[in-house]
Design a protein around this motif. Structure first.
Motif, short mmCIF file in Angstrom:
data_model
loop_
_atom_site.label_atom_id
_atom_site.label_comp_id
_atom_site.label_asym_id
_atom_site.label_seq_id
_atom_site.Cartn_x
_atom_site.Cartn_y
_atom_site.Cartn_z
N THR A 162 -20.42 14.99 22.20
CA THR A 162 -21.87 14.17 22.25
C THR A 162 -21.87 12.72 22.51
O THR A 162 -23.10 12.32 23.03
CB THR A 162 -22.76 14.54 21.73
N TYR A 163 -20.68 12.02 21.81
CA TYR A 163 -20.44 10.46 22.03
C TYR A 163 -19.47 10.10 23.04
O TYR A 163 -19.52 9.38 22.76
CB TYR A 163 -20.90 10.02 20.14
N THR A 218 -22.65 5.96 22.55
CA THR A 218 -23.61 6.55 22.65
C THR A 218 -24.29 8.43 22.97
O THR A 218 -22.74 8.58 23.43
CB THR A 218 -23.69 5.65 24.07
N GLN A 219 -25.15 8.62 22.34
CA GLN A 219 -24.60 10.14 22.45
C GLN A 219 -25.20 10.28 24.14
O GLN A 219 -26.26 9.67 25.07
CB GLN A 219 -26.63 10.36 21.69
N LYS A 220 -25.07 11.68 24.71
CA LYS A 220 -25.76 12.21 26.15
C LYS A 220 -26.97 12.21 26.55
O LYS A 220 -27.54 12.89 25.19
CB LYS A 220 -24.45 12.94 26.54
N PRO A 221 -27.63 12.41 27.26
CA PRO A 221 -29.24 12.28 26.87
C PRO A 221 -29.09 13.71 27.49
O PRO A 221 -29.84 14.00 26.81
CB PRO A 221 -29.24 11.52 28.55
N TYR A 222 -28.26 14.09 28.07
CA TYR A 222 -28.93 16.42 28.32
C TYR A 222 -27.96 17.01 27.27
O TYR A 222 -27.66 17.83 27.45
CB TYR A 222 -27.96 15.93 29.50
N PHE A 223 -26.74 16.70 26.33
CA PHE A 223 -26.10 17.25 25.44
C PHE A 223 -25.89 16.80 23.90
O PHE A 223 -25.79 15.26 23.10
CB PHE A 223 -24.55 17.89 25.74
N LYS A 274 -32.34 21.84 21.19
CA LYS A 274 -32.55 22.91 22.03
C LYS A 274 -31.35 22.44 23.86
O LYS A 274 -31.63 23.10 24.22
CB LYS A 274 -34.12 22.75 22.75
N THR A 275 -31.36 21.16 23.60
CA THR A 275 -30.03 20.50 24.37
C THR A 275 -28.42 21.63 24.28
O THR A 275 -27.71 21.25 25.10
CB THR A 275 -30.04 18.86 24.92
N ALA A 276 -28.00 21.81 23.44
CA ALA A 276 -27.06 22.10 22.65
C ALA A 276 -26.65 24.29 23.86
O ALA A 276 -26.55 24.76 22.59
CB ALA A 276 -26.37 22.57 21.34
N LYS A 319 -21.25 20.95 30.93
CA LYS A 319 -21.16 19.40 31.31
C LYS A 319 -20.20 18.69 30.66
O LYS A 319 -20.09 17.52 31.07
CB LYS A 319 -23.01 19.06 32.16
N ALA A 320 -20.63 18.65 29.72
CA ALA A 320 -19.84 17.77 28.80
C ALA A 320 -18.68 17.81 28.36
O ALA A 320 -17.45 16.83 28.23
CB ALA A 320 -21.05 17.51 27.45
N GLN A 321 -17.90 18.78 28.35
CA GLN A 321 -16.94 19.70 28.61
C GLN A 321 -16.20 18.41 30.07
O GLN A 321 -14.91 18.74 29.56
CB GLN A 321 -16.10 20.57 28.80
N GLU A 322 -16.93 18.91 30.94
CA GLU A 322 -16.59 17.91 32.65
C GLU A 322 -16.09 16.76 32.14
O GLU A 322 -15.31 16.05 32.53
CB GLU A 322 -17.02 18.54 33.38
N SER A 323 -17.39 16.61 31.20
CA SER A 323 -17.04 14.37 31.10
C SER A 323 -16.10 13.89 31.29
O SER A 323 -15.56 12.77 30.63
CB SER A 323 -18.49 13.87 30.77
N VAL A 324 -15.47 14.76 29.73
CA VAL A 324 -14.61 14.60 28.37
C VAL A 324 -13.30 14.95 29.23
O VAL A 324 -12.63 14.07 29.06
CB VAL A 324 -14.11 15.62 27.11
#
Length: 310
Positions: A188-189, A194-199, A272-274, A281-286
């Motif tokens: 998430t961070y 900073t917190q992801k806006p989408y997750f 609700k975003t989880a 998408k978060a995994q792909e960014s990591v």
């Protein structure tokens, strides 16, 4: 001017030599502690240390780290895989996590004080001459409730030094080692605090859970930092934010959730975003961040995480 530059270079070489000294000390201690040979944990720690040596500047080869030829040949014979794969596969966790597992295995999870003291003895040796390489600063103990007889689950802070090795190991642990709820909270961070806006994969541990960190310098209790408060809903008045996933709480809570199903059910993300789609998408960014960091280190990753075996 030239004299000052020479002094800086000498200081750099001394600091770099701390890596080699600490790496050899950890390997020697793990071989001594290993109740049987070969050991999966020794296999894992060799790969983790060799990888971290490989991405350092200047690089350290396994032969640089294990300078004793007899020991080097013995380790190569017993543990051939780390020598072959340290330059292509990623470790799932940093070295002191393996040391902690070995100590817990030998002492028994219920003997908290002994486990912490044993790890502290090694950390004190590693920190001689202000060395920081391969050193964990904190240990965390988690239990499903305050009952002293409930099982204890341990974790240590990342035993890396420097920004990029720490980021690499946090990403690797997220993608391969940690419980998915802990990984989701960290992702998430990660990597910018900073917190992801989408997750929002953060969780809140139930009130009855014990999650206590201790300094490995002096064994004092450490309150959760702001990052751990944000990730796991831990109550804290601390404002300092460490890199998300760096602290001992992440590994300790991950181990708790892997074995305590009831706690895991109570702690699941509520946002609700989880969703699975947003998590992916978060995994792909990591993964993208990890791939870029490895490129900067000139590390050619074959997209595999190392699986210790003997």
């Amino acid at each position: 001017m030239a004299e000052r530059r020479m002094m800086r270079e000498e200081e750099f070489l001394i600091q770099e030599d701390h890596f080699r000294r600490n790496a050899f000390l950890i390997i020697s201690e793990m071989v001594k502690m290993s109740p049987k040979h070969p050991s999966v944990l020794v296999d894992e720690i060799l790969h983790s240390i060799f990888f971290l040596g490989h991405i350092k500047t200047p690089q350290y080869s396994p032969k640089d780290i294990v300078s004793d030829d007899n020991m080097l040949n013995l380790l190569k014979g017993r543990y051939p895989q780390p020598f072959k794969l340290f330059s292509s596969e990623l470790p799932k966790r940093s070295p002191i996590s393996c040391v902690l597992d070995m100590i817990v295995h030998l002492m028994g999870q219920e003997n908290e004080d002994t486990i912490i003291e044993e790890l502290q003895k090694l950390i004190r040796q590693l920190k001689e001459d202000e060395a920081k390489d391969l050193v964990s600063s904190t240990i965390c103990v988690s239990q499903k409730n305050k009952d002293p007889n409930s099982d204890r689950y341990y974790g240590v802070s990342m035993s890396t030094s420097g920004r990029d090795p720490g980021r690499i190991m946090i990403a690797a642990s997220c993608l391969s080692a940690w419980d998915s709820y802990v990984a989701g909270a960290v992702m998430t961070y990660y990597p910018k605090k900073t917190q992801k806006p989408y997750f929002d994969g953060t969780i809140k541990l139930p009130e009855q859970v014990r999650c206590q960190a201790f300094s490995l310098s002096d064994l004092r209790e450490m309150p959760p930092c702001r990052s751990c408060g944000n990730l796991f809903g831990l109550t804290t008045s601390e404002n300092r934010e460490w890199p998300y996933g760096h602290c001992a709480e992440a590994e300790s809570v991950s181990n708790l959730l892997k074995y305590e199903k009831e706690v895991r059910e109570q702690a699941q993300p509520k946002s609700k975003t989880a969703t699975d789609e947003n998590r992916k998408k978060a995994q792909e960014s990591v993964l993208k961040e990890l791939t870029n960091l490895l490129k900067m280190q000139k590390f050619t990753w074959d997209k595999h995480f190392y699986t210790p075996q003997v």
